[in-house]
Design an enzyme around this catalytic site. Structure first.
Site, PDB file in Angstrom:
ATOM      1  N   GLY A  46      46.260  -5.268  20.225  1.00 38.62           N
ATOM      2  CA  GLY A  46      44.923  -5.200  20.814  1.00 38.62           C
ATOM      3  C   GLY A  46      43.871  -5.472  19.758  1.00 38.62           C
ATOM      4  O   GLY A  46      44.098  -5.195  18.570  1.00 38.62           O
ATOM      5  N   GLN A  51      35.579  -5.739  15.934  1.00 35.85           N
ATOM      6  CA  GLN A  51      36.439  -5.802  14.746  1.00 35.85           C
ATOM      7  C   GLN A  51      36.327  -7.143  14.009  1.00 35.85           C
ATOM      8  O   GLN A  51      36.789  -7.264  12.881  1.00 35.85           O
ATOM      9  CB  GLN A  51      37.897  -5.525  15.123  1.00 35.85           C
ATOM     10  N   CYS A  94      45.731   0.510  13.648  1.00 40.32           N
ATOM     11  CA  CYS A  94      44.551  -0.299  13.982  1.00 40.32           C
ATOM     12  C   CYS A  94      44.438  -1.409  12.944  1.00 40.32           C
ATOM     13  O   CYS A  94      44.600  -1.154  11.746  1.00 40.32           O
ATOM     14  CB  CYS A  94      43.309   0.589  13.942  1.00 40.32           C
ATOM     15  N   LEU A  95      44.147  -2.622  13.404  1.00 35.04           N
ATOM     16  CA  LEU A  95      44.045  -3.735  12.467  1.00 35.04           C
ATOM     17  C   LEU A  95      42.881  -3.540  11.499  1.00 35.04           C
ATOM     18  O   LEU A  95      42.858  -4.149  10.433  1.00 35.04           O
ATOM     19  CB  LEU A  95      43.885  -5.061  13.228  1.00 35.04           C
ATOM     20  N   HIS A 136      42.164   2.882  23.190  1.00 32.84           N
ATOM     21  CA  HIS A 136      41.875   2.690  21.766  1.00 32.84           C
ATOM     22  C   HIS A 136      40.830   1.586  21.572  1.00 32.84           C
ATOM     23  O   HIS A 136      39.867   1.756  20.824  1.00 32.84           O
ATOM     24  CB  HIS A 136      43.195   2.348  21.048  1.00 32.84           C
ATOM     25  N   GLU A 137      41.018   0.469  22.290  1.00 34.74           N
ATOM     26  CA  GLU A 137      40.080  -0.654  22.142  1.00 34.74           C
ATOM     27  C   GLU A 137      38.715  -0.307  22.722  1.00 34.74           C
ATOM     28  O   GLU A 137      37.686  -0.735  22.185  1.00 34.74           O
ATOM     29  CB  GLU A 137      40.637  -1.922  22.808  1.00 34.74           C
ATOM     30  N   HIS A 140      36.507   1.455  20.301  1.00 35.68           N
ATOM     31  CA  HIS A 140      35.813   0.561  19.355  1.00 35.68           C
ATOM     32  C   HIS A 140      34.424   0.184  19.874  1.00 35.68           C
ATOM     33  O   HIS A 140      33.496   0.000  19.080  1.00 35.68           O
ATOM     34  CB  HIS A 140      36.626  -0.710  19.113  1.00 35.68           C
TER      35      HIS A 140
HETATM   36 NI    NI Z   1      41.700  -0.524  16.530  1.00 36.44          NI
END
Ligand code: NI
Length: 172
Positions: A46, A51, A94-95, A136-137, A140
């Site tokens: 995701g 991000q 998380c990226l 989670h997304e 953000h």
């Molecule tokens: Ni993340």
């Protein structure tokens, strides 16, 4: 399609609140394709627009099983309309927090309304990894990271590690 640079914590841009999208047009579709390519390249399951520094309520996800066919999803302006009472703990990463993981508890099942890549209204019931991933997304969009759900002790440990990694990177 372009691979976009992913912002990593700590970075003030990750705390910015994202704005709703007015119109799903070709420019947005182009951007979402870049976002998806960036996610696959990372690789991740995701990725939210913020991000890569774009404060719009846009995410891409693909929670298909390893080895199965890709199931890319584009979610624009998603809203959770229902959450289950039962919770589920999942070890999240998380990226934007490379190589950091922690258990996070969230509603197990959600119903979410969103616009797809054609601007059409969609509604979906998600459970398992997809439910966790969408929540989670969506965090953000509010400037919230998964570490904001865990104890301050663990959070500070992870943030210290990330700061150190950034410093090492900067000094080469
Ligand atoms: Ni993340």
């Amino acid at each position: 399609m372009a691979i976009l640079p992913i912002i990593t914590a700590p970075d003030p841009r990750l705390k910015v609140r994202s704005e709703p999208v007015d119109q799903v047009d070709d420019d947005l579709r182009q951007f979402m394709d870049d976002l998806l390519a960036t996610m696959y390249d990372a690789p991740g399951v995701g990725l939210s627009a913020i991000q890569v520094g774009v404060a719009k309520r846009v995410m891409v996800v693909d929670c298909s099983d390893d080895g199965a066919a890709a199931e890319p999803m584009y979610l624009v302006n998603p809203e959770i309309v229902e959450t289950s009472d039962d919770l589920r703990i999942y070890e999240e990463g998380c990226l934007s927090l490379p190589e950091q993981y922690a258990d996070v508890e969230r509603p197990a099942t959600i119903r979410v309304k969103y616009l797809d890549q054609h601007g059409a209204e969609q509604e979906l019931q998600a459970d398992g990894l997809l439910s966790t991933c969408i929540q989670h997304e969506m965090d953000h969009f509010e400037g919230i990271l998964f570490v904001d759900h865990i104890s301050a002790l663990k959070r500070n440990m992870i943030l210290r590690r990330l700061k150190k990694a950034k410093k090492l990177q900067a000094t080469g």
